[in-house]
Motif scaffolding. Structure first.
Motif, PDB file in Angstrom:
ATOM      1  N   TRP A  51       0.870  -1.174   0.000  1.00 50.55           N
ATOM      2  CA  TRP A  51       0.000   0.000   0.000  1.00 50.55           C
ATOM      3  C   TRP A  51       0.902   1.218   0.000  1.00 50.55           C
ATOM      4  O   TRP A  51       1.853   1.299   0.777  1.00 50.55           O
ATOM      5  N   VAL A  52       0.632   2.167  -0.893  1.00 51.56           N
ATOM      6  CA  VAL A  52       1.411   3.399  -0.979  1.00 51.56           C
ATOM      7  C   VAL A  52       0.621   4.488  -0.246  1.00 51.56           C
ATOM      8  O   VAL A  52      -0.531   4.766  -0.586  1.00 51.56           O
ATOM      9  N   ASP A  58       6.001   3.213   0.821  1.00 47.35           N
ATOM     10  CA  ASP A  58       5.421   1.869   0.757  1.00 47.35           C
ATOM     11  C   ASP A  58       5.198   1.279   2.146  1.00 47.35           C
ATOM     12  O   ASP A  58       5.956   1.539   3.081  1.00 47.35           O
ATOM     13  N   HIS A  59       4.149   0.450   2.236  1.00 45.90           N
ATOM     14  CA  HIS A  59       3.838  -0.298   3.452  1.00 45.90           C
ATOM     15  C   HIS A  59       3.431  -1.704   3.044  1.00 45.90           C
ATOM     16  O   HIS A  59       2.706  -1.883   2.071  1.00 45.90           O
ATOM     17  N   TRP A  60       3.921  -2.723   3.782  1.00 46.91           N
ATOM     18  CA  TRP A  60       3.478  -4.093   3.547  1.00 46.91           C
ATOM     19  C   TRP A  60       2.068  -4.217   4.092  1.00 46.91           C
ATOM     20  O   TRP A  60       1.757  -3.701   5.163  1.00 46.91           O
ATOM     21  N   PRO A  80      12.305   4.708   5.409  1.00 44.40           N
ATOM     22  CA  PRO A  80      11.145   4.301   4.604  1.00 44.40           C
ATOM     23  C   PRO A  80      11.495   4.126   3.131  1.00 44.40           C
ATOM     24  O   PRO A  80      12.296   4.876   2.579  1.00 44.40           O
ATOM     25  N   VAL A  81      10.891   3.122   2.506  1.00 44.94           N
ATOM     26  CA  VAL A  81      11.043   2.891   1.070  1.00 44.94           C
ATOM     27  C   VAL A  81       9.900   3.611   0.364  1.00 44.94           C
ATOM     28  O   VAL A  81       8.729   3.385   0.668  1.00 44.94           O
ATOM     29  N   VAL A  85       6.123   2.517  -6.904  1.00 46.62           N
ATOM     30  CA  VAL A  85       5.566   1.351  -7.577  1.00 46.62           C
ATOM     31  C   VAL A  85       4.092   1.547  -7.950  1.00 46.62           C
ATOM     32  O   VAL A  85       3.588   0.886  -8.864  1.00 46.62           O
ATOM     33  N   ALA A  86       3.413   2.477  -7.268  1.00 45.71           N
ATOM     34  CA  ALA A  86       2.002   2.762  -7.552  1.00 45.71           C
ATOM     35  C   ALA A  86       1.702   4.190  -7.112  1.00 45.71           C
ATOM     36  O   ALA A  86       2.456   4.779  -6.341  1.00 45.71           O
TER      37      ALA A  86
END
Length: 105
Positions: A51-52, A58-60, A80-81, A85-86
Motif C-alpha cells: 500500500w502506498v 510503501d507499506h506491507w 522508509p522505502v 511502484v504505484a
C-alpha cells in the motif's frame, strides 16, 4: 422494565466475552497465527501486497477478510522505502488472497 434490564445486562455480558483472550496457552495467545477465514496460518505463510501512503512511501499489507496487517516497508538502514511502484493511496499485490503463493508484485 425488568425484561429490558435483563436483556441489556445479557447483551453487555456477551459483548464483553469477546474481550477475553482465551485460556492460557490457548490459540488466541499466539499472536503470530492468523485466525481469519482461511484457517489458522503462520503470518510468514501469507502473501503481502504493498500500500502506498499519501506521501508516496510503501507499506506491507495483508488482509484476510477479518483482520489486516500493515507495517512500513523499510530499507536495511531503517529508512522508509518510497519506490513509486504505484500512485499514492493505492494498494497492489495479492494481499487479499492469503492462499495465493504467487509473487506479490
Amino acid at each position: 422494565m425488568n425484561i429490558v434490564k435483563t436483556i441489556a445486562l445479557g447483551s453487555a455480558g456477551l459483548l464483553m466475552a469477546g474481550c477475553v483472550s482465551g485460556f492460557e496457552g490457548g490459540p488466541r495467545d499466539d499472536k503470530t497465527v492468523d485466525a481469519g477465514f482461511r484457517g489458522n496460518k503462520d503470518l510468514s505463510q501469507l502473501q503481502a501486497g504493498i500500500w502506498v501512503d499519501p506521501t508516496g512511501c510503501d507499506h506491507w499489507i495483508i488482509d484476510d477478510g477479518i483482520e489486516g496487517y500493515l507495517s512500513a516497508r523499510l530499507d536495511p538502514e531503517g529508512k522508509p522505502v518510497c519506490s513509486g511502484v504505484a500512485p499514492p493511496n493505492t494498494a497492489i499485490g495479492p494481499f487479499k488472497g492469503a492462499d495465493d503463493v504467487s509473487d506479490p508484485l
